[in-house]
Design a protein around this motif. Sequence first.
Motif, PDB file in Angstrom:
ATOM      1  N   ALA A  53       5.571  62.864  41.935  1.00  0.00           N
ATOM      2  CA  ALA A  53       6.333  63.192  40.732  1.00  0.00           C
ATOM      3  C   ALA A  53       5.714  64.397  40.029  1.00  0.00           C
ATOM      4  O   ALA A  53       4.493  64.558  39.994  1.00  0.00           O
ATOM      5  CB  ALA A  53       6.374  61.994  39.802  1.00  0.00           C
ATOM      6  N   LEU A  54       6.557  65.242  39.455  1.00  0.00           N
ATOM      7  CA  LEU A  54       6.092  66.413  38.702  1.00  0.00           C
ATOM      8  C   LEU A  54       6.419  66.204  37.229  1.00  0.00           C
ATOM      9  O   LEU A  54       7.528  66.517  36.772  1.00  0.00           O
ATOM     10  CB  LEU A  54       6.761  67.690  39.219  1.00  0.00           C
ATOM     11  N   PRO A  55       5.493  65.633  36.472  1.00  0.00           N
ATOM     12  CA  PRO A  55       5.760  65.375  35.056  1.00  0.00           C
ATOM     13  C   PRO A  55       5.669  66.637  34.215  1.00  0.00           C
ATOM     14  O   PRO A  55       4.958  67.581  34.544  1.00  0.00           O
ATOM     15  CB  PRO A  55       4.661  64.373  34.677  1.00  0.00           C
ATOM     16  N   TYR A  56       6.429  66.666  33.115  1.00  0.00           N
ATOM     17  CA  TYR A  56       6.372  67.711  32.096  1.00  0.00           C
ATOM     18  C   TYR A  56       6.649  69.104  32.670  1.00  0.00           C
ATOM     19  O   TYR A  56       6.071  70.097  32.247  1.00  0.00           O
ATOM     20  CB  TYR A  56       5.038  67.655  31.354  1.00  0.00           C
ATOM     21  N   ALA A  57       7.534  69.131  33.675  1.00  0.00           N
ATOM     22  CA  ALA A  57       8.003  70.411  34.210  1.00  0.00           C
ATOM     23  C   ALA A  57       9.190  70.897  33.387  1.00  0.00           C
ATOM     24  O   ALA A  57       9.931  70.114  32.790  1.00  0.00           O
ATOM     25  CB  ALA A  57       8.400  70.257  35.679  1.00  0.00           C
ATOM     26  N   SER A  58       9.394  72.201  33.379  1.00  0.00           N
ATOM     27  CA  SER A  58      10.500  72.801  32.618  1.00  0.00           C
ATOM     28  C   SER A  58      11.799  72.697  33.412  1.00  0.00           C
ATOM     29  O   SER A  58      11.845  73.026  34.601  1.00  0.00           O
ATOM     30  CB  SER A  58      10.185  74.267  32.313  1.00  0.00           C
ATOM     31  N   VAL A  59      12.862  72.239  32.734  1.00  0.00           N
ATOM     32  CA  VAL A  59      14.196  72.154  33.333  1.00  0.00           C
ATOM     33  C   VAL A  59      15.152  72.906  32.407  1.00  0.00           C
ATOM     34  O   VAL A  59      15.303  72.547  31.237  1.00  0.00           O
ATOM     35  CB  VAL A  59      14.657  70.691  33.503  1.00  0.00           C
ATOM     36  N   ARG A  60      15.816  73.964  32.947  1.00  0.00           N
ATOM     37  CA  ARG A  60      16.742  74.762  32.143  1.00  0.00           C
ATOM     38  C   ARG A  60      18.135  74.705  32.752  1.00  0.00           C
ATOM     39  O   ARG A  60      18.291  74.847  33.970  1.00  0.00           O
ATOM     40  CB  ARG A  60      16.267  76.210  32.050  1.00  0.00           C
ATOM     41  N   LEU A  61      19.127  74.484  31.904  1.00  0.00           N
ATOM     42  CA  LEU A  61      20.521  74.487  32.325  1.00  0.00           C
ATOM     43  C   LEU A  61      21.114  75.857  31.996  1.00  0.00           C
ATOM     44  O   LEU A  61      21.128  76.273  30.827  1.00  0.00           O
ATOM     45  CB  LEU A  61      21.298  73.375  31.615  1.00  0.00           C
ATOM     46  N   LEU A  62      21.610  76.565  33.037  1.00  0.00           N
ATOM     47  CA  LEU A  62      22.128  77.916  32.884  1.00  0.00           C
ATOM     48  C   LEU A  62      23.577  77.974  33.360  1.00  0.00           C
ATOM     49  O   LEU A  62      23.993  77.229  34.261  1.00  0.00           O
ATOM     50  CB  LEU A  62      21.299  78.922  33.705  1.00  0.00           C
ATOM     51  N   ARG A  63      24.336  78.879  32.763  1.00  0.00           N
ATOM     52  CA  ARG A  63      25.651  79.176  33.305  1.00  0.00           C
ATOM     53  C   ARG A  63      25.467  80.014  34.566  1.00  0.00           C
ATOM     54  O   ARG A  63      24.373  80.521  34.852  1.00  0.00           O
ATOM     55  CB  ARG A  63      26.500  79.909  32.276  1.00  0.00           C
ATOM     56  N   THR A  64      26.536  80.190  35.327  1.00  0.00           N
ATOM     57  CA  THR A  64      26.432  80.926  36.589  1.00  0.00           C
ATOM     58  C   THR A  64      26.055  82.391  36.395  1.00  0.00           C
ATOM     59  O   THR A  64      25.611  83.055  37.333  1.00  0.00           O
ATOM     60  CB  THR A  64      27.765  80.833  37.362  1.00  0.00           C
ATOM     61  N   ASP A  65      26.221  82.897  35.156  1.00  0.00           N
ATOM     62  CA  ASP A  65      25.784  84.264  34.862  1.00  0.00           C
ATOM     63  C   ASP A  65      24.377  84.297  34.281  1.00  0.00           C
ATOM     64  O   ASP A  65      23.950  85.301  33.705  1.00  0.00           O
ATOM     65  CB  ASP A  65      26.763  84.943  33.903  1.00  0.00           C
ATOM     66  N   SER A  66      23.647  83.144  34.418  1.00  0.00           N
ATOM     67  CA  SER A  66      22.252  82.978  33.959  1.00  0.00           C
ATOM     68  C   SER A  66      22.120  82.874  32.454  1.00  0.00           C
ATOM     69  O   SER A  66      20.999  82.961  31.918  1.00  0.00           O
ATOM     70  CB  SER A  66      21.360  84.122  34.480  1.00  0.00           C
ATOM     71  N   ASP A 114       9.835  63.663  32.377  1.00  0.00           N
ATOM     72  CA  ASP A 114       8.928  62.684  31.789  1.00  0.00           C
ATOM     73  C   ASP A 114       7.746  62.449  32.717  1.00  0.00           C
ATOM     74  O   ASP A 114       7.553  63.175  33.701  1.00  0.00           O
ATOM     75  CB  ASP A 114       9.669  61.378  31.469  1.00  0.00           C
ATOM     76  N   SER A 115       6.939  61.405  32.430  1.00  0.00           N
ATOM     77  CA  SER A 115       5.713  61.172  33.203  1.00  0.00           C
ATOM     78  C   SER A 115       5.994  60.798  34.650  1.00  0.00           C
ATOM     79  O   SER A 115       5.096  60.844  35.483  1.00  0.00           O
ATOM     80  CB  SER A 115       4.876  60.075  32.526  1.00  0.00           C
ATOM     81  N   LEU A 116       7.235  60.411  34.981  1.00  0.00           N
ATOM     82  CA  LEU A 116       7.597  60.050  36.351  1.00  0.00           C
ATOM     83  C   LEU A 116       8.434  61.132  37.032  1.00  0.00           C
ATOM     84  O   LEU A 116       8.975  60.916  38.118  1.00  0.00           O
ATOM     85  CB  LEU A 116       8.358  58.723  36.367  1.00  0.00           C
ATOM     86  N   GLY A 117       8.582  62.291  36.390  1.00  0.00           N
ATOM     87  CA  GLY A 117       9.335  63.381  36.978  1.00  0.00           C
ATOM     88  C   GLY A 117      10.834  63.320  36.743  1.00  0.00           C
ATOM     89  O   GLY A 117      11.583  64.131  37.297  1.00  0.00           O
ATOM     90  N   CYS A 118      11.305  62.376  35.922  1.00  0.00           N
ATOM     91  CA  CYS A 118      12.737  62.236  35.659  1.00  0.00           C
ATOM     92  C   CYS A 118      13.158  63.150  34.501  1.00  0.00           C
ATOM     93  O   CYS A 118      12.379  63.415  33.591  1.00  0.00           O
ATOM     94  CB  CYS A 118      13.079  60.789  35.316  1.00  0.00           C
ATOM     95  N   TYR A 119      14.410  63.592  34.530  1.00  0.00           N
ATOM     96  CA  TYR A 119      14.923  64.440  33.457  1.00  0.00           C
ATOM     97  C   TYR A 119      16.357  64.046  33.129  1.00  0.00           C
ATOM     98  O   TYR A 119      17.086  63.490  33.969  1.00  0.00           O
ATOM     99  CB  TYR A 119      14.851  65.920  33.840  1.00  0.00           C
ATOM    100  N   HIS A 120      16.759  64.303  31.888  1.00  0.00           N
ATOM    101  CA  HIS A 120      18.121  64.043  31.419  1.00  0.00           C
ATOM    102  C   HIS A 120      18.574  65.208  30.551  1.00  0.00           C
ATOM    103  O   HIS A 120      17.827  65.671  29.686  1.00  0.00           O
ATOM    104  CB  HIS A 120      18.185  62.747  30.587  1.00  0.00           C
TER     105      HIS A 120
END
Length: 768
Positions: free
Chosen positions: A40-53, A62-68
């Motif tokens: 698991a990769l905890p506290y990694a950055s997850v960014r939601l982008l449009r197709t034009d970035s 989170d601590s188990l690598g899950c994101y919402h």
Amino acid sequence: MKRQNCIMRILVFSIFMGYILPVFPQYTIKGLLQGTEQTALPYASVRLLRTDSTFVSGTVTDSLGCYHLNQVSSNDYLLAFSTIGYKPEVTPVTVSNADVTVPVVMLESDNVILGEIVVKGSSFIRKEDRVLVIPDKQQVKHANTGYDLLYNLMIPSIDVNKRTGEVTTFGGSVSLYINGEKADYRDVQSLRPRDIINVEYYDVPTGKYSGDIAAINYVTKQYRSGGYISLDGKQTIGYLAGDYNVGAKISHGNTSYSVWGGYNMKDVEGTHTEKYESIYFPDYEVRRNRLTGSADNRSNQQYAQFKVSNITKKHNLSAQVSLVRDDVPKESSNDQLTYSGHYSLNSHSAEQKKSESLQPSVSLFGNFKLRKNQELEFKVKGSYTQNDYLRTYVEDEQSSLSDVNEDMYTVEFSGKYTVKMKHQNSLNVSLMHQHNISSSSYAGDYNSWQHLWSGESLLFLTYSQKWGKHLNLVFSPGMSMLNYRVHGNGLQQYINPRLRFNLVYQPTKKHQIRTSFSIGNSTPQRSFLNDVDQTVDFLQVQRGNPDMGTVKFYRVGIIYGGLIGKFNLQGLLNYTGYIDNVFAQYFLEGDKLISTYRFGDNAHQLTANIGLSYRVTDNLRAKLSGNYMHAIVCGATPMTYNNVGGQLDINYFWKDFSVNLYGGMQTDYLDVWALAYLKEPAVYGASVSWSHKGWYLEAGTENPFTKHARYKEHADYGIYKYNQIQTSRINQQTGYVKVAYTFDFGRKTSRDKNDVDRSINSAIMKVD
């Protein structure tokens, strides 16, 4: 006027369009982020982008690598993942009138070692339910144990004693966890700082931590292959003492196996004590001066522990077996006694004590993720302890003997269920029970058989509700039930209400104000619950009390925590009331002074604490703390006292070296249980450490310029009073040397620096 009319038209039009335009439904994107080894990769950055970035929203795993990612409209997007030590990844995702679960995303390692990166900015990040503390390169490099790293973090409201493993905060002891599992001293002592991703500090515990005053959770890396062997030894200079440990861990898939073992010993001579006593019998007074000419204390301990763990994103299971042996082969003193008053004579006394304990134990732990918002946890531990104690006391021609053998059985159980609900609220139900059975045989001056049965149960319901962005309520009602019975006496049963209430106001992410109120109780020490007499000397007898009740606690406090530039500040103002407290008691019985414990009367404490940590530069850190206490004891022995204390810690890091300086001022305080005034001298010291690859060397000293550090104590119980001054070799001009080495196998570690691949693959078209 025309400008105002124009603005009004725009506002009316905006409101009108808000009503007539359709409201588009919102959906959730969730998933799991792992490394190539399925860790698991905890506290990694997850960014939601449009197709034009174009950036839409973001979060961290989170601590188990899950994101919402919540409140996402139907459309085509890109998910961009990044974290230190791994190559970034971009994954397309389409939201079409339904929640989306993204297949597991795996990031490929780029072999960049975390220890080689200096993270700028604050390492303290205030989350909704905790403070996230991210250790930097210097703090990790110059630590050898979990306690070392926690000390280096310099959390203002926490005091860490690296030598004893005591971690305390303004309200009491801090509970320690590793990946959410309760940890003991050896677990934290054996924890490798390089394996710690971050530290979670729950200053307002909720959920599974709701039963704690405060909690620290170490979040560690989870390896699927390889392992390590570690060795460390610490030798004290100034008196004979040593602590030597060996540990090993191997991982295979989701399962890891750990074994620890160790030996420590201490041999201290030269403790010097002067004690002046007065005993007021009805018709006469006895005064006694006791001078300890020589004292010797030898002790040693051996321990072994084996643990197997299995961790997945759905559960954390572990089983542990341990064996501990404590041995005190010699604890002796030789005293010169001078009696005056009713009679005058000079005498000599000798005291010898020996004790030995053997304790095997086994424990099982389980944590289950039932759903994304529900969690169930349990822990069961059983132990057996065999204790032997022998004491002889000789004064001139008289002698006394006490020989005790005890068998104790202990079973502990705890269960916790936590559910997080939709409206920024959560509920936790926790149940704990501890059961003890003790059977003791006393021989010597007083022959008796003591059988003690005791059990304590705790039940808590904890509800947490967040209102908006700034206000959070934690309400935790509960109850405790204590049952105990000493053989030959009636059953004692006490049922008491429990309550914890916290109202937290967080105007910004860098500032927090918390008001708290709590009702609690404590159980009497098991060593008090008996009807045994023990000879102290030929004037004094110590006696147990089988009819003790519970002490009720009432606490009210206000706490401020804030980040101001490079300063991290914590402040507390707190009142504690001890109702029906347990006190030391003395009374006369014929020509003997009886010392025992009584139940009743009240005590009150008002405390003010402040802690400040300051990151002067990347290499220089400092922490300053101060406290004030006003204590009052009511009832048969009214007392009052004020106390002021303070401590300074400084860390300086330079390449492979670290220098630590610390000092604490002299403290005077009132012990509201012993009803005694104590004065402890100032303590100061320094250490230098060197860390390189798998090696860690440290040398330190405490009180290097102090030859006669005196610990003073005095009390007045009416019929009995004493004044005591003690000096010990432990508390003056001592030093130590520590050596540790860790060998990793089966996977790359920070020593593999020659084959670092610094290339970064990318499909992004960039403007030259």
